[in-house]
Design a protein around this motif. Structure first.
Motif, short mmCIF file in Angstrom:
data_model
loop_
_atom_site.label_atom_id
_atom_site.label_comp_id
_atom_site.label_asym_id
_atom_site.label_seq_id
_atom_site.Cartn_x
_atom_site.Cartn_y
_atom_site.Cartn_z
N ALA A 1 0.81 -1.22 0.00
CA ALA A 1 0.00 0.00 0.00
C ALA A 1 0.85 1.26 0.00
N LYS A 2 2.12 1.14 0.26
CA LYS A 2 3.01 2.30 0.24
C LYS A 2 3.01 2.98 -1.14
N ARG A 3 2.60 2.26 -2.16
CA ARG A 3 2.57 2.83 -3.50
C ARG A 3 1.71 4.07 -3.59
N TRP A 4 0.72 4.19 -2.69
CA TRP A 4 -0.21 5.32 -2.77
C TRP A 4 0.39 6.62 -2.26
N GLU A 5 1.57 6.53 -1.66
CA GLU A 5 2.25 7.76 -1.27
C GLU A 5 2.63 8.59 -2.51
N GLN A 6 2.84 7.91 -3.63
CA GLN A 6 3.16 8.60 -4.88
C GLN A 6 2.00 9.47 -5.37
N GLU A 7 0.80 9.17 -4.85
CA GLU A 7 -0.39 9.93 -5.24
C GLU A 7 -0.73 11.02 -4.24
#
Length: 283
Positions: free
Chosen positions: A82-88
């Protein structure tokens, strides 16, 4: 009737935000009216909103659209992907919602929370520990919202004598013990009130209101010395109660209730028993 309900959902602001999210999210059809009722007053405001359970990412975008760009949207997830959503532009914290140390550290880093929405694992242990740990960190006038509370009536989410709904109704008892003639050390002052909806329990935080001492008042109006009839129908109630009890012959069989409790205990999973003991202090 079905069509009118569908139209109502289509007109819901939270449902529209849900549909506009570019990533997958799953919600029950009855949830959107609850979201609109609870969260509409916060639209366009500078708030801190935390959702527990955000792996697919769809709900993060939903809440960003719903609340507006001023809102700080934070996701809590056990899966590190879920860390991927930090890019958003979202803040993401990875950890277990049943870990008090993780939750306390989360609160320390985030600061006061306006709205917490628990859409995590839905076990009683997770729901209760999350509520206990994060209630003190909800801002004055804020909400702690637990959804999918129907799991309290389903198998596989914990020991049912320690279900989340039982925990919440026990808290209702403690809220009412703030009444002047019932005040005790067991009274609940962290929560002003609790609202129940289908599959939702909502804890309302208003510490100023809970600090007000309960005392009788009199408006000073003219007293006509009217006869008090409040308890005139007690006899009818007693007759009804006796009749109801006589119809419950099966329950009256000696040992029947104890046998039922024993059977439920014997079929419980070891993990459920362990969790039940852990949650005992909250009941």
């Amino acid at each position: 009737m079905v069509r009118s309900k569908a139209n109502a959902m289509m007109n819901s602001k939270s449902y529209q935000a849900y549909q506009n999210s570019p990533y997958k999210s799953k919600k029950h059809s009855t949830y959107f009216d609850v979201y609109d009722t609870l969260f509409t007053p916060y639209i366009g405001k500078d708030i801190t909103f935390i959702e527990i359970g955000v792996l697919g990412g769809g709900s993060l975008f939903m809440w960003r659209e719903f609340f507006g760009p001023q809102a700080r949207i934070i996701g809590v997830e056990l899966n590190p992907e879920a860390k991927r959503w930090e890019q958003e532009g979202f803040e993401i914290f990875i950890g277990s919602q049943s870990d008090p140390d993780f939750l306390e550290n989360l609160a320390k880093q985030v600061g006061e929370i306006d709205i917490l929405l628990d859409d995590g694992g839905h076990t009683y242990e997770q729901q209760i520990i999350t509520t206990e740990c994060l209630l003190p960190h909800i801002r004055e006038g804020g909400l702690l919202v637990v959804e999918d509370t129907h799991t309290s009536y389903m198998e596989g989410f914990g020991f049912k004598s320690r279900s989340f709904i039982k925990y919440a109704t026990n808290m209702v008892d403690r809220i009412n013990k703030r009444f002047s003639k019932l005040v005790s050390e067991a009274s609940e002052k962290r929560v002003w009130g609790i609202r129940f909806y289908e599959s939702f329990v909502v804890f309302e935080v208003n510490r100023k209101a809970t600090s007000v001492a309960s005392a009788p008042t009199d408006n000073g109006g003219k007293d006509l010395d009217a006869k008090d009839f409040r308890h005139a129908d007690n006899q009818a109630y007693e007759q009804f109660l006796n009749k109801s009890q006589s119809m419950s012959a099966l329950k009256a069989i000696p040992g029947m209730r104890a046998l039922a409790r024993l059977a439920r205990h014997l079929i419980a999973l070891p993990s459920d028993i362990k969790r039940s003991k852990r949650l005992k202090e909250y009941f």
